[in-house]
Design an enzyme around this catalytic site. Structure first.
Site, PDB file in Angstrom:
ATOM      1  N   GLU A   1      -5.797   4.016  10.576  1.00  0.00           N
ATOM      2  CA  GLU A   1      -6.132   3.003   9.575  1.00  0.00           C
ATOM      3  C   GLU A   1      -7.649   2.991   9.349  1.00  0.00           C
ATOM      4  OE1 GLU A   1      -5.685   1.351   7.131  1.00  0.00           O
ATOM      5  OE2 GLU A   1      -4.736  -0.579   7.505  1.00  0.00           O
TER       6      GLU A   1
ATOM      7  N   ASP B   1      -8.545  -5.672   9.869  1.00  0.00           N
ATOM      8  CA  ASP B   1      -9.228  -6.868   9.359  1.00  0.00           C
ATOM      9  C   ASP B   1      -8.467  -8.113   9.841  1.00  0.00           C
ATOM     10  OD1 ASP B   1     -11.074  -8.275   7.732  1.00  0.00           O
ATOM     11  OD2 ASP B   1      -9.778  -8.148   5.994  1.00  0.00           O
TER      12      ASP B   1
ATOM     13  N   PHE C   1     -18.069  -6.903   3.652  1.00  0.00           N
ATOM     14  CA  PHE C   1     -17.144  -6.083   2.873  1.00  0.00           C
ATOM     15  C   PHE C   1     -17.778  -4.714   2.701  1.00  0.00           C
ATOM     16  CE2 PHE C   1     -14.501  -4.446  -0.469  1.00  0.00           C
ATOM     17  CZ  PHE C   1     -13.256  -4.942  -0.112  1.00  0.00           C
TER      18      PHE C   1
ATOM     19  N   ARG D   1     -14.422   5.040  -3.121  1.00  0.00           N
ATOM     20  CA  ARG D   1     -13.805   5.713  -1.970  1.00  0.00           C
ATOM     21  C   ARG D   1     -14.527   7.015  -1.641  1.00  0.00           C
ATOM     22  NH1 ARG D   1      -8.929   3.133  -0.784  1.00  0.00           N
ATOM     23  NH2 ARG D   1      -7.725   2.348  -2.542  1.00  0.00           N
TER      24      ARG D   1
HETATM   25  P1  IMP Z   1      -5.662  -6.437   7.113  1.00  0.00           P
HETATM   26  O1  IMP Z   1      -4.194  -6.391   6.798  1.00  0.00           O
HETATM   27  O2  IMP Z   1      -6.278  -7.750   6.701  1.00  0.00           O
HETATM   28  O3  IMP Z   1      -5.979  -6.127   8.554  1.00  0.00           O
HETATM   29  O4  IMP Z   1      -6.418  -5.442   6.185  1.00  0.00           O
HETATM   30  C1  IMP Z   1      -5.989  -4.240   5.926  1.00  0.00           C
HETATM   31  C2  IMP Z   1      -6.628  -3.559   4.761  1.00  0.00           C
HETATM   32  O5  IMP Z   1      -7.511  -4.347   3.980  1.00  0.00           O
HETATM   33  C3  IMP Z   1      -7.485  -2.424   5.236  1.00  0.00           C
HETATM   34  O6  IMP Z   1      -6.704  -1.339   5.572  1.00  0.00           O
HETATM   35  C4  IMP Z   1      -8.308  -2.160   4.020  1.00  0.00           C
HETATM   36  O7  IMP Z   1      -7.597  -1.343   3.128  1.00  0.00           O
HETATM   37  C5  IMP Z   1      -8.502  -3.532   3.418  1.00  0.00           C
HETATM   38  N1  IMP Z   1      -9.840  -4.036   3.776  1.00  0.00           N
HETATM   39  C6  IMP Z   1     -10.173  -4.943   4.695  1.00  0.00           C
HETATM   40  N2  IMP Z   1     -11.495  -5.144   4.755  1.00  0.00           N
HETATM   41  C7  IMP Z   1     -12.031  -4.293   3.839  1.00  0.00           C
HETATM   42  C8  IMP Z   1     -13.387  -3.983   3.450  1.00  0.00           C
HETATM   43  O8  IMP Z   1     -14.386  -4.516   3.955  1.00  0.00           O
HETATM   44  N3  IMP Z   1     -13.520  -3.043   2.479  1.00  0.00           N
HETATM   45  C9  IMP Z   1     -12.461  -2.406   1.907  1.00  0.00           C
HETATM   46  N4  IMP Z   1     -11.200  -2.646   2.254  1.00  0.00           N
HETATM   47  C10 IMP Z   1     -10.976  -3.591   3.217  1.00  0.00           C
HETATM   48 MG    MG Z   2      -6.249   0.295   4.362  1.00  0.00          MG
END
Ligand code: IMP
Ligand code: MG
Length: 181
Positions: free
Chosen positions: A101, A105, A154, A167
């Site tokens: 991954e 987050d 972010f 990306r």
């Molecule tokens: P989670 O489900 O909240 O743990 O987040 C998962 C997804 O959110 C990550 O795999 C990223 O694709 C996206 N994400 C979280 N934080 C960021 C960031 O700072 N920049 C870009 N994508 C993020």
């Molecule tokens: Mg992701």
């Protein structure tokens, strides 16, 4: 794409730092595998760059698979619910599985995937994340391999997007409110 194309971005980790850390993670994963085979499961699209580089830092008989989940959509905020958009191509029963991954987050995505994959009874199920934002966690979950632990910023680049852009930046950069223009 080079940073020159977006000159106002602040670099958090350079491509050299990323590459160095991935080499260390690959060596650790190789040691833990003890000569066994590995199935690397990338979470599209963000983890694509990381999976490609990490796979070449692992010395093992490895295959790839990919899943896609619903994610942040067009902005920086999570929608909350996780939905599977693309499932595994191959069964993982009895396999050593490594979920790859980009960012851990809130933990919603990886908690969902872990639960889903465990129903298939893999031999082992581990998680490698390039970035970890522990302060944002909602679901209790930790990765087995973490590239960098970061504060609540972010970030974009090296696979990570803002509204599908950036990306292809080679470095990991900080997205500031003033950016994009
Ligand atoms: P989670 O489900 O909240 O743990 O987040 C998962 C997804 O959110 C990550 O795999 C990223 O694709 C996206 N994400 C979280 N934080 C960021 C960031 O700072 N920049 C870009 N994508 C993020
Ligand atoms: Mg992701």
């Amino acid at each position: 794409m080079s940073i020159v194309a977006s000159p106002n971005l602040e670099v958090l980790y350079t491509r050299e730092q990323i590459s160095q850390r991935i080499a260390e993670m690959g060596a650790q994963i190789t040691r833990d595998l003890n000569g066994e085979k590995l199935v690397m499961v990338g979470v599209l699209k963000g983890a694509a760059f990381f999976l490609v580089d990490l796979s070449r830092a692992i010395e093992a008989d490895a295959t790839f698979d990919f899943v896609a989940t619903s994610s942040y959509g067009a902005g920086q905020r999570s929608s909350g619910a996780v939905k599977l958009i693309k499932d595994l191509d191959q069964p993982i029963e009895g396999k050593n599985v490594l979920i790859v991954e980009d960012i851990l987050d809130t933990g919603l995505t990886l908690s969902y995937l872990r639960k889903l994959f465990l129903q298939q009874h893999p031999k082992t199920l581990r998680i490698a994340t390039l970035l970890d934002k522990p302060s944002r966690r909602i679901e209790k979950i930790e990765a087995d391999y973490v590239g960098f632990s970061v504060p609540n910023l972010f970030v974009i680049g090296y696979g990570m997007d803002y509204a599908e852009r950036y990306r292809n930046l080679s470095d990991i950069c900080i997205m500031t409110p003033e950016h994009p223009e």
